[in-house]
Motif scaffolding. Structure first.
Motif, short mmCIF file in Angstrom:
data_model
loop_
_atom_site.label_atom_id
_atom_site.label_comp_id
_atom_site.label_asym_id
_atom_site.label_seq_id
_atom_site.Cartn_x
_atom_site.Cartn_y
_atom_site.Cartn_z
N LYS A 52 35.59 28.75 -11.68
CA LYS A 52 34.18 29.01 -11.99
C LYS A 52 33.51 27.77 -12.58
CE LYS A 52 31.10 32.32 -14.26
NZ LYS A 52 30.99 33.58 -15.03
N TYR A 53 34.24 27.06 -13.43
CA TYR A 53 33.68 25.87 -14.05
C TYR A 53 34.54 24.62 -13.86
CZ TYR A 53 30.53 29.07 -16.46
OH TYR A 53 29.57 30.01 -16.74
N GLY A 139 30.33 28.21 -10.52
CA GLY A 139 30.02 29.59 -10.88
C GLY A 139 30.61 30.64 -9.97
N ALA A 159 25.91 31.60 -14.23
CA ALA A 159 26.87 30.59 -14.69
C ALA A 159 26.10 29.49 -15.40
CB ALA A 159 27.66 30.04 -13.51
N ASP A 160 25.49 29.83 -16.51
CA ASP A 160 24.66 28.87 -17.23
C ASP A 160 25.15 28.65 -18.66
OD1 ASP A 160 22.61 27.20 -16.42
OD2 ASP A 160 21.05 28.37 -17.41
N ASP A 161 26.27 29.29 -19.02
CA ASP A 161 26.70 29.23 -20.42
C ASP A 161 27.56 28.01 -20.73
OD1 ASP A 161 28.44 30.47 -18.64
OD2 ASP A 161 29.54 31.52 -20.21
N VAL A 162 28.17 27.41 -19.71
CA VAL A 162 29.02 26.23 -19.93
C VAL A 162 28.37 25.02 -19.28
CG1 VAL A 162 31.28 25.21 -19.52
CG2 VAL A 162 31.10 27.66 -19.99
N PRO A 163 27.93 24.04 -20.05
CA PRO A 163 27.23 22.88 -19.46
C PRO A 163 28.18 21.99 -18.67
CG PRO A 163 27.59 22.53 -21.80
CD PRO A 163 28.01 23.94 -21.52
N SER A 184 20.46 18.49 -20.30
CA SER A 184 19.69 19.26 -19.33
C SER A 184 18.40 18.52 -19.00
CB SER A 184 19.34 20.64 -19.91
OG SER A 184 20.51 21.36 -20.22
N THR A 223 18.93 27.71 -12.12
CA THR A 223 19.71 26.75 -12.90
C THR A 223 21.18 27.16 -12.84
OG1 THR A 223 19.48 27.97 -14.99
CG2 THR A 223 17.83 26.29 -14.52
N ARG A 225 24.82 25.91 -14.93
CA ARG A 225 25.41 25.05 -15.95
C ARG A 225 24.34 24.24 -16.68
NH1 ARG A 225 31.35 22.90 -14.48
NH2 ARG A 225 31.38 23.05 -16.76
N ARG A 226 23.17 24.88 -16.91
CA ARG A 226 22.04 24.30 -17.66
C ARG A 226 21.38 23.13 -16.94
NH1 ARG A 226 24.74 24.44 -23.77
NH2 ARG A 226 25.76 26.47 -23.49
#
Length: 364
Positions: A52-53, A139, A159-163, A184, A223, A225-226
């Protein structure tokens, strides 16, 4: 329309060319980027998925650009197998990461892209598919989501919580792994970077006889990963075209990604862009659902009526290559091959049926 197959770098060998011919393909797109280099979560018998990341792998040597001889050798090997090399998919992030990031090496990396395109022209390779994306393909999760528990990919939420960590761009790690995360940026800033890229690169592509074909963001979220995304709704493709009208500024139309988008209609989008003659080639796959909750499926079981898509393309005079970008894996000793063979057989049958229907309508 022409049936094609995309091959990853480790697949550029005679047995894969034979497989393509056996499956009815006439054209090949090649990935010269080695997405699997140094990766820990990328099985080489499938599409590159990563986690995912987690990254796909380690980008190529920033100082070692693809040469004319290297690219020409690939073309001649493919032609020797009775196929045609339609184009190259994706630039190596190691060659141009600071174009995406607007970093201190941007000027050098723009020259890298210009050099690669000029060399493609010399090697007689007509198309470069590419992504203009910072977070890249992320993500996604893999699992037995397909028919008969076939392994496939999808999303199970945003999937925006982990940069994105520093030292990584578009799925790949480049250079020495740095500390911290990427700052970002805004959507406007990303579009400014893209417009600047087109202004510098499209004239070189025109001179070299190379057509650049932009892939939409997959997954098509605003967006990830920010970081902002460039093309995550169908109408945004038009903005790409209007920035720099040119035969060399074209689209890599990904039907599966269009179907994942939350706005618009996949058939209207296919009709709109094929009528303009701006589609360089087509990625064809099927999905169920839309971001951030979707699953890739076998080509005959998703939300998209594939026959309708092909009919629209034919009606509007598209005569380029259609490629299954990826497929579910099938439960056997050769999961990638079998999944691709199933999809290519379906596509060949759909094209043959379309041809027969048109012949009947013409009375021939």
């Amino acid at each position: 329309m022409k049936l094609g197959l995309g091959l990853y770098r480790h697949m550029l060998a005679s047995e894969y060319y034979d497989f393509a011919r056996q499956a009815g393909c006439t054209h090949i797109f090649v990935h010269l980027v080695d997405y699997f280099r140094g990766g820990v979560a990328n099985p080489r018998d499938n599409q590159p998925t990563g986690g995912k990341y987690s990254p796909w792998g380690v980008a190529g040597d920033a100082e070692s650009l693809w040469t004319v001889d290297e690219m020409r050798a690939v073309r001649l090997a493919i032609e020797g197998a009775g196929l045609k090399l339609a184009g190259i998919e994706n630039l190596d992030p190691g060659h141009w990461y600071d174009v995406l990031l607007n970093g201190p090496l941007r000027a050098k990396h723009i020259e890298n892209v210009k050099t690669i395109i000029k060399r493609m022209g010399e090697a007689e390779i007509p198309i470069l598919g590419y992504n203009f994306s910072i977070a890249g393909v992320c993500g996604r999760v893999s699992g037995p989501f397909g028919r008969g528990r076939a392994i496939t990919v999808g999303m199970e939420g945003p999937a925006d919580d982990v940069p994105v960590p520093a030292g990584m761009v578009w799925n790949m790690v480049y250079g020495d792994r740095a500390h911290g995360v990427l700052a970002s940026i805004s959507h406007d800033e990303l579009w400014c970077r893209f417009a600047h890229f087109l202004q510098e690169i499209i004239p070189i592509a025109e001179q070299s006889g190379v057509r650049l074909a932009l892939h939409p963001d997959d997954p098509p979220m605003p967006t990830m990963r920010r970081q902002p995304r460039l093309v995550y709704q169908p109408w945004m493709y038009q903005r790409v075209l209007d920035l720099m009208p040119s035969w060399s500024n074209a689209l890599e139309l990904c039907v599966g990604t269009l179907a994942e988008m939350t706005e618009g209609d996949v058939y209207e989008a296919v009709d709109r862009y094929s009528r303009q003659g701006v589609i360089s080639y087509v990625h064809l796959r099927n999905v169920k659902g839309k971001v951030p909750h979707y699953r890739e499926t076998f080509i005959d079981e998703g939300d998209v009526n594939i026959a309708k898509v092909l009919s629209i393309l034919r009606r509007n005079g598209f005569d380029g290559v259609i490629v299954p970008d990826h497929t579910p894996q099938m439960s056997c000793l050769a999961p990638w091959h079998t999944g691709m063979a199933h999809t290519l057989g379906y596509m060949a049958g759909a094209l043959a049926r379309l041809e027969m229907r048109n012949e009947n309508e013409d009375g021939t």
